[in-house]
Structures are given as C-alpha cells and as structure tokens.
Design an enzyme around this catalytic site. Sequence first.
Site, short mmCIF file in Angstrom:
data_model
loop_
_atom_site.label_atom_id
_atom_site.label_comp_id
_atom_site.label_asym_id
_atom_site.label_seq_id
_atom_site.Cartn_x
_atom_site.Cartn_y
_atom_site.Cartn_z
N TYR A 138 0.91 -1.25 0.10
CA TYR A 138 0.14 -0.02 -0.01
C TYR A 138 0.82 1.23 0.04
O TYR A 138 1.92 1.20 0.72
CB TYR A 138 -1.03 0.17 1.14
CG TYR A 138 -1.66 1.08 1.34
CD1 TYR A 138 -2.87 1.54 0.44
CD2 TYR A 138 -1.35 2.25 2.32
CE1 TYR A 138 -3.60 2.75 0.56
CE2 TYR A 138 -2.24 3.32 2.33
CZ TYR A 138 -3.47 3.45 1.61
OH TYR A 138 -4.17 4.67 1.69
N ASP A 159 9.33 2.74 -0.13
CA ASP A 159 8.19 3.28 0.61
C ASP A 159 8.57 2.97 2.01
O ASP A 159 7.97 1.86 2.52
CB ASP A 159 6.97 3.04 0.11
CG ASP A 159 5.76 3.91 0.95
OD1 ASP A 159 6.05 4.41 2.19
OD2 ASP A 159 4.57 3.47 0.50
N LYS A 211 4.16 8.75 8.97
CA LYS A 211 3.90 8.21 10.26
C LYS A 211 4.68 8.66 11.47
O LYS A 211 4.66 9.79 11.98
CB LYS A 211 3.57 6.67 10.23
CG LYS A 211 2.70 6.21 9.37
CD LYS A 211 2.09 4.68 9.15
CE LYS A 211 0.90 4.64 8.33
NZ LYS A 211 1.28 4.04 7.02
C1 PLP Z 1 0.59 4.59 5.77
C2 PLP Z 1 1.13 4.35 4.55
C3 PLP Z 1 1.09 5.39 3.52
C4 PLP Z 1 0.03 6.43 3.28
O1 PLP Z 1 0.58 7.47 4.55
P1 PLP Z 1 -1.01 8.33 4.63
O2 PLP Z 1 -0.18 9.40 5.90
O3 PLP Z 1 -1.92 7.69 5.48
O4 PLP Z 1 -1.27 9.13 3.53
C5 PLP Z 1 1.82 5.12 2.26
N1 PLP Z 1 2.75 4.27 2.38
C6 PLP Z 1 2.94 3.29 3.25
C7 PLP Z 1 3.67 2.34 3.12
C8 PLP Z 1 1.82 3.34 4.59
O5 PLP Z 1 1.97 2.46 5.51
#
Ligand code: PLP
Length: 421
Positions: free
Chosen positions: A141, A236, A264
């Site tokens: 994601y 990511d 995060k």
């Molecule tokens: C949570 C998450 C996102 C999105 O971050 P938001 O602050 O919710 O937009 C993107 N990539 C990864 C791997 C994530 O865990």
Amino acid sequence: MNSEQLFEKSLQLVPGGVHSPVRSFKGLHTTPRFFKKANGAYITDTEDKTYIDFCMSFGPLILGHRNPLVEEAIEKAIKDGWTYGACEPYSVELAEYIISRIDHIDQIRFVNSGTEAVMTAVRLARGITGRSKIIKFNGCYHGHLDSMLIKAGSGLAGTAEASSKGVTKYTADQTLICPLNDIEAVEKCFIEHKDEIAAIIIEPLPANSGILPQKIEYLKAIRALCDKYCAILIFDEVISGFRISFGGMAQETGINPDIVTYGKIIGGGMPVGAIAGPKKFMEFLAPAGPVYQAGTLSANPLAMRAGLATMQQLTPQAYTWLDNQSKKFIEVFKSWCRGNGYEKYHATQTHSLFWIHPNESEEVIRRAEDVPSDLMTMFYGLFEKLLPKGIYLSPNAYEISFISLAHDDKVLSDFEEKLNS
Ligand SMILES: *Cc1c(COP(=O)(O)O)cnc(C)c1O
C-alpha cells in the site's frame, strides 16, 4: 454521547461516518469506538472504558500517547505560533538530525502525509528518468494517490486495473503490477516495457496486507534490476522507517534506494511525510529543479518540533528494548491463544509490528496471494472477544498492530490480566 450515538450522528454528517475507511469497523459487526483521550499505552472511549492500545494511530506513536518530551515540545511550539508559511529554523534542525543518522540520504523534503510523499516520489522518478511507467507490487500500500490505487487486472496476464472508481484507465495503464517474492515477474516487466519504466516502488517490509517479509536476496535483486534498466528504486518506508530501526529497511539491509518516502513516525503524531535521497536526485525538485512540489502547511513548526522531539528519543537502545518487549507481548498472547482454543492463530512479529492470522503450516507468508482466505472471519472472532476485555487491536484483519515504548512491563502484566479476565 456513547459510541453508538456518536456513530449514528456521524453517519449523517460524514460519508460512512468516518474520515478514513478503516476506522468504520467494517465487517466487525460492531460500532466503532469513539475515543476521547489517550495516555501512554492506553486509550479511553467516550464511555470511560480504557483499552490497551495496540493500534497506536496505525503506527506514528512509537513513543506511546502523550510522550512527555513530545508534549513539552508541542507546548513550547504553540507559544511561538504554529504556522508561518515561511522559512524557520525547526525544519532545518529536523532535516539535519535525520540526515546525520541515515547514510543513504543527503537531502529531505517535508510534506504533510505519506500519500503526499509517495505522490511526489512518483513524480520525481518520472521527472528524473523522463519515463512514465511504475512497477508496484500486489499487497503493498502506498497511500491513496491515483497511480497507486491499481490492482492486477482480471483479464490478460500483466494487465492492471483501477482499484477505485474515479481512477482512469489511462492511469492504470501506466502502472504494472507484480506479485511479491517473484523476481522473474519483475524482470519480465522490464523486458516487455523496455525504456518505459521510470521506477519500482516497494514497501521493503510490506506491512499493509498483514506483514509479508521479503527475503534480502529478493530486495537485492530488485536493486540490481533497477540498475540494469536505469530505473529509480523507491523504498516506501512510511511504516518501516524509524520503526524497525532509525534508518528503516534500507539501513537494516544495507540496500540503498534512490528515493525513500517517510511518514507516520516522522511527525511524532503530527501530519508529516517526507521524500529523501541523494542530492543528485532530490535537486530535481522545485525550486532547485524542474519537478514541481509545494505545500502551504509543509514543515510547519509545530509538526517539525514534535518530529524532532520524537526522533531524538529513538536511540539504538530504544530499538533493542522495543524488540525485546514486543517478543514478551507476543509470547503472552500466544500462550493465551494456546490455552483458550485459539491454537490456529499465528502471530507474525517483526520488531515492534505484529499481525495475527490463521496459518496452519506456520510458514512465512510472503505474497498477498498466499494470505489465508479465512483471515477475516477468524480475525473478527478474536477482535470481538478482546475488545470487551479492554484490548484494542488495529480494527481490520489486514492491518497490523504496534507495540510502543510505553508498553512497559506494567502494561504487559495488565495485558495478561485482561486476556484472562
Ligand atoms: C500509511 C502508509 C502510506 C500512506 O500514508 P498516509 O499518511 O496515510 O497518507 C503510504 N505508504 C505506506 C507504506 C504506508 O504504510
């Protein structure tokens, strides 16, 4: 008002009653809890019932709720005003601190969320390479930008389609989907779309469809393919960054991505994301370079000061403690499962992340395609049993849960007590 009344009201005012879908407890056959306050490892709902929190805002709160030093930093920041829309020293301090502790990055740009960071990283990769296609993996994601809301197509092999209405076929055609843990599939994409692939984006520790640990040789092979075909490798690390170690999976594996995204933890619970990498790539971003990116509230002093106060507490000792403490929590949980007819539940734990799932063979699950099909039913049975005991897991079968530095031995005994209550 209690949670039922609040949810009923919220359903009238907000689509689906929530501001992010996973909060709706969909499929849990119960109303979402409405929380009014939190402290340390605990969170309290509007009916004054307190829970041990294993969701921790889905990851940002590695120090727990209301960490005293972060709280102090925020209180001080408030006295100085919380946004200027101008240059300030706090983001310089945070950037310097992060860059000094992570070898593979020279520069960083702060944004307001993980999604925004990924959106910028994708544009940056396209800007650097002049190519358009992006390879992403089924089960990873990357936020809710159009180009990442794509899944494997149901038609011909290799085709992709939008996983949300409103995302165009044109966008889907620019994204190639591969299964995880399958390097041949990635090489096949490169061969078929030679000179068209701008980047591979991967969660080096996929943790958004449960935890799907990847082998280091596989990640190295992806790095090598990017080098061979002159594509950008985007890690990511929105979940794994500052979570499994300060420098995330890149630091842990020694594999250097070209661009890395954070989110995060980086804001200490304030809305912050970041794109980082070597200077030669980062300087493609405006105003240094031709790839546009901007933000009214980006690097606002409140968030930067909360972020710095968080980062400064993430010492190597803190990670060692967190890893050991997480093992203790999982042991207590497993032994309770064994004694209470939940033998089929397995907990995959990596550092301070854990995911509860049925897994009879106890083999490591590495691909989204291999996630057990009865995951939802089994998870919901457990979630509903634990909630009344005062234990709050992330409220979705595919979401993982988190241990924080506030989950100390006192919380551990309370956990054991609550499980057996
Ligand atoms: C949570 C998450 C996102 C999105 O971050 P938001 O602050 O919710 O937009 C993107 N990539 C990864 C791997 C994530 O865990």
